[in-house]
Design a protein around this motif. Structure first.
Motif, PDB file in Angstrom:
ATOM      1  N   SER A 196       0.946  -1.181  -0.066  1.00 21.16           N
ATOM      2  CA  SER A 196      -0.151  -0.137   0.073  1.00 21.16           C
ATOM      3  C   SER A 196       0.855   1.301   0.053  1.00 21.16           C
ATOM      4  O   SER A 196       0.478   2.300  -0.735  1.00 21.16           O
ATOM      5  N   ALA A 197       1.976   1.093   0.746  1.00 20.38           N
ATOM      6  CA  ALA A 197       2.962   2.258   0.774  1.00 20.38           C
ATOM      7  C   ALA A 197       3.468   2.421  -0.846  1.00 20.38           C
ATOM      8  O   ALA A 197       3.564   3.701  -1.063  1.00 20.38           O
ATOM      9  N   VAL A 198       3.572   1.594  -1.231  1.00 18.63           N
ATOM     10  CA  VAL A 198       4.398   1.610  -2.747  1.00 18.63           C
ATOM     11  C   VAL A 198       3.366   2.246  -3.628  1.00 18.63           C
ATOM     12  O   VAL A 198       3.469   3.279  -4.573  1.00 18.63           O
ATOM     13  N   TYR A 199       1.937   1.788  -3.740  1.00 17.36           N
ATOM     14  CA  TYR A 199       0.938   2.195  -4.395  1.00 17.36           C
ATOM     15  C   TYR A 199       0.962   3.798  -4.057  1.00 17.36           C
ATOM     16  O   TYR A 199       0.449   4.444  -4.780  1.00 17.36           O
ATOM     17  N   TRP A 200       1.033   4.217  -2.864  1.00 16.13           N
ATOM     18  CA  TRP A 200       0.534   5.495  -2.382  1.00 16.13           C
ATOM     19  C   TRP A 200       1.697   6.658  -3.106  1.00 16.13           C
ATOM     20  O   TRP A 200       1.307   7.690  -3.654  1.00 16.13           O
ATOM     21  N   ASN A 201       2.776   6.084  -2.817  1.00 19.20           N
ATOM     22  CA  ASN A 201       4.017   6.767  -3.601  1.00 19.20           C
ATOM     23  C   ASN A 201       3.944   6.996  -5.015  1.00 19.20           C
ATOM     24  O   ASN A 201       4.256   7.755  -5.589  1.00 19.20           O
ATOM     25  N   VAL A 202       3.692   5.817  -5.531  1.00 16.64           N
ATOM     26  CA  VAL A 202       3.452   5.987  -7.291  1.00 16.64           C
ATOM     27  C   VAL A 202       2.435   6.844  -7.496  1.00 16.64           C
ATOM     28  O   VAL A 202       2.510   7.883  -8.460  1.00 16.64           O
ATOM     29  N   ASP A 203       1.250   6.962  -6.678  1.00 19.68           N
ATOM     30  CA  ASP A 203       0.089   7.872  -7.244  1.00 19.68           C
ATOM     31  C   ASP A 203       0.508   9.011  -6.806  1.00 19.68           C
ATOM     32  O   ASP A 203       0.293  10.123  -7.740  1.00 19.68           O
ATOM     33  N   TYR A 204       1.373   9.327  -5.793  1.00 21.99           N
ATOM     34  CA  TYR A 204       1.888  10.730  -5.408  1.00 21.99           C
ATOM     35  C   TYR A 204       2.929  11.249  -6.441  1.00 21.99           C
ATOM     36  O   TYR A 204       2.788  12.622  -6.771  1.00 21.99           O
ATOM     37  N   LEU A 205       3.822  10.401  -7.049  1.00 20.22           N
ATOM     38  CA  LEU A 205       4.738  10.770  -8.033  1.00 20.22           C
ATOM     39  C   LEU A 205       3.823  11.259  -9.268  1.00 20.22           C
ATOM     40  O   LEU A 205       4.478  12.261  -9.775  1.00 20.22           O
ATOM     41  N   ALA A 206       2.779  10.668  -9.533  1.00 18.71           N
ATOM     42  CA  ALA A 206       2.237  10.832 -10.596  1.00 18.71           C
ATOM     43  C   ALA A 206       1.625  12.220 -10.645  1.00 18.71           C
ATOM     44  O   ALA A 206       1.416  13.035 -11.276  1.00 18.71           O
ATOM     45  N   VAL A 207       1.098  12.569  -9.410  1.00 16.52           N
ATOM     46  CA  VAL A 207       0.502  13.689  -9.130  1.00 16.52           C
ATOM     47  C   VAL A 207       1.602  14.881  -9.275  1.00 16.52           C
ATOM     48  O   VAL A 207       1.605  15.981  -9.826  1.00 16.52           O
ATOM     49  N   LYS A 208       2.679  14.500  -8.637  1.00 16.40           N
ATOM     50  CA  LYS A 208       3.702  15.637  -8.232  1.00 16.40           C
ATOM     51  C   LYS A 208       4.463  15.960  -9.659  1.00 16.40           C
ATOM     52  O   LYS A 208       4.809  17.010  -9.918  1.00 16.40           O
ATOM     53  N   LEU A 209       4.484  15.113 -10.658  1.00 16.04           N
ATOM     54  CA  LEU A 209       5.184  15.105 -11.979  1.00 16.04           C
ATOM     55  C   LEU A 209       4.249  15.427 -13.060  1.00 16.04           C
ATOM     56  O   LEU A 209       4.563  15.452 -13.917  1.00 16.04           O
ATOM     57  N   ARG A 210       2.961  15.487 -12.602  1.00 14.71           N
ATOM     58  CA  ARG A 210       1.816  16.034 -13.355  1.00 14.71           C
ATOM     59  C   ARG A 210       1.568  15.206 -14.570  1.00 14.71           C
ATOM     60  O   ARG A 210       1.506  15.671 -15.664  1.00 14.71           O
ATOM     61  N   LEU A 211       1.728  13.883 -14.202  1.00 19.85           N
ATOM     62  CA  LEU A 211       1.234  12.810 -15.726  1.00 19.85           C
ATOM     63  C   LEU A 211      -0.242  12.963 -15.797  1.00 19.85           C
ATOM     64  O   LEU A 211      -1.006  13.007 -14.857  1.00 19.85           O
ATOM     65  N   ARG A 212      -0.318  12.882 -17.017  1.00 13.65           N
ATOM     66  CA  ARG A 212      -1.812  13.071 -17.310  1.00 13.65           C
ATOM     67  C   ARG A 212      -2.377  11.727 -17.523  1.00 13.65           C
ATOM     68  O   ARG A 212      -1.623  10.853 -18.127  1.00 13.65           O
ATOM     69  N   PRO A 213      -3.647  11.671 -16.945  1.00  6.81           N
ATOM     70  CA  PRO A 213      -3.930   9.885 -17.186  1.00  6.81           C
ATOM     71  C   PRO A 213      -4.540   9.632 -18.377  1.00  6.81           C
ATOM     72  O   PRO A 213      -4.862  10.519 -19.341  1.00  6.81           O
TER      73      PRO A 213
END
Length: 258
Positions: A196-213
Motif C-alpha cells: 500500500s505504501a508503494v501504491y501511495w508513492n506511485v500515485d503521489y509521484l504521478a500527481v507531483k510530476l503532473r502525469l496526465r491520465p
C-alpha cells in the motif's frame, strides 16, 4: 587531433592499409579528425569499415566527424539504422533509409544495423561534451521555478529510483518492476515498506510530476502499469534519476530516506 574513434568488433576490418589521408587505424580502432569521413558497408573501400555480412549493403553508410558530435548517413534503401546511447537507459536515434548527415549527440554510441535477421553493431566514441554556466548579468526578477522539484532524501524518490533501476542497469527495454519487486528492493532502506505504501508513492509521484491520465487505461491493473511506465519514461527522458542516484537504494549507517 582526432575527434572521433570508431571501434568495430574484431570480425570487421578496414579497407586499404593505412586508411585515407588524415585518417588513422590503430589497434582495430579508426580515428577521424574533424571534417573527415568514414564509409562503411560490405564492399571494401580504401580506408573504409568493411562489414562482411550478406545482409549489409555494399555501400551501407558514412560517418562524418565534427568537433563534439558526428553525422551518420544511411545509404540503405529499406533499412532504418539505430544509434543507441549505452549509457542512456534506452536513449537512441533512428536514421531512416536514405537520410543524410543525421546528427548524433552521444559521447558514446552504438550503431546497430539490421542485417538478414541479425543485428550488427559497432561503437563510436565522440569527445566529451563541453558545458558552461551562463551568467545572468544585469537580469533582475525572481529566479526561474524548477521544472521538477524532487527531494532525493524522501521515500517517493527511492520508489522512483527503484522503478528506473532496471533500465539504468543496462536493460533499456525492461518493463517497470512489479509492486512486489519494488517492496523487496526497497526493504533494505525502508524496513516497514508495504504494498500500500508503494501504491501511495506511485500515485503521489504521478500527481507531483503532473502525469496526465490515459483514458485507455481504465482497469486498475493496467492503470498502475501504465502509470509506472509513464513515470520511468519521464524520469529517464529528463534525467530526473541517474545511475548515481541509485545509491538511495543502498543501506547506509545514516542519512536513510525518510
Amino acid at each position: 587531433m582526432y575527434s572521433l574513434i570508431v571501434v568495430p568488433p574484431p570480425c570487421y576490418g578496414t579497407g586499404g592499409q593505412n586508411g585515407t589521408d588524415g585518417q588513422n587505424s590503430t589497434g582495430g580502432q579508426i580515428r577521424l579528425g574533424a571534417g573527415e569521413r568514414l564509409a562503411f558497408g560490405r564492399a571494401e573501400t580504401d580506408g573504409g569499415l568493411v562489414i562482411a555480412h550478406e545482409g549489409v549493403p555494399r555501400a551501407a553508410g558514412e560517418i562524418t566527424a565534427h568537433r563534439t558530435f558526428w553525422l551518420l548517413s544511411n545509404h540503405s534503401e529499406d533499412q532504418t539504422y539505430v544509434v543507441e546511447n549505452p549509457e542512456g537507459a534506452g536513449e537512441h536515434v533512428k536514421v531512416a533509409p536514405g537520410r543524410q548527415e543525421a546528427p548524433v549527440p552521444f559521447e558514446f554510441s552504438r550503431v546497430v544495423l539490421p542485417a538478414a535477421g541479425d543485428l550488427l553493431a559497432f561503437d563510436v566514441w565522440a569527445p566529451c561534451h563541453v558545458f558552461r554556466s551562463v551568467a545572468r548579468h544585469g537580469l533582475s526578477g525572481d529566479r526561474t521555478a524548477p521544472a521538477f522539484a524532487l527531494d532525493r532524501t524522501k521515500r517517493y524518490f527511492a520508489v522512483l529510483a527503484a522503478l528506473c533501476e532496471p533500465r539504468l542497469r543496462g536493460e533499456p527495454h525492461a518493463p517497470p518492476p512489479a509492486v512486489e519487486q519494488l517492496v523487496d528492493r526497497l526493504r533494505p532502506v525502508w524496513p516497514t515498506v508495504s504494498r500500500s505504501a508503494v501504491y501511495w508513492n506511485v500515485d503521489y509521484l504521478a500527481v507531483k510530476l503532473r502525469l496526465r491520465p490515459d483514458p485507455g487505461l481504465a482497469e486498475p491493473g493496467r492503470r498502475l502499469t501504465g502509470k509506472k511506465e509513464s513515470l520511468v519514461s519521464l524520469a529517464l527522458r529528463f534525467d530526473l534519476v541517474r545511475e548515481d542516484d541509485l545509491v538511495v537504494l543502498t543501506p547506509a549507517t545514516s542519512g536513510a530516506v525518510r
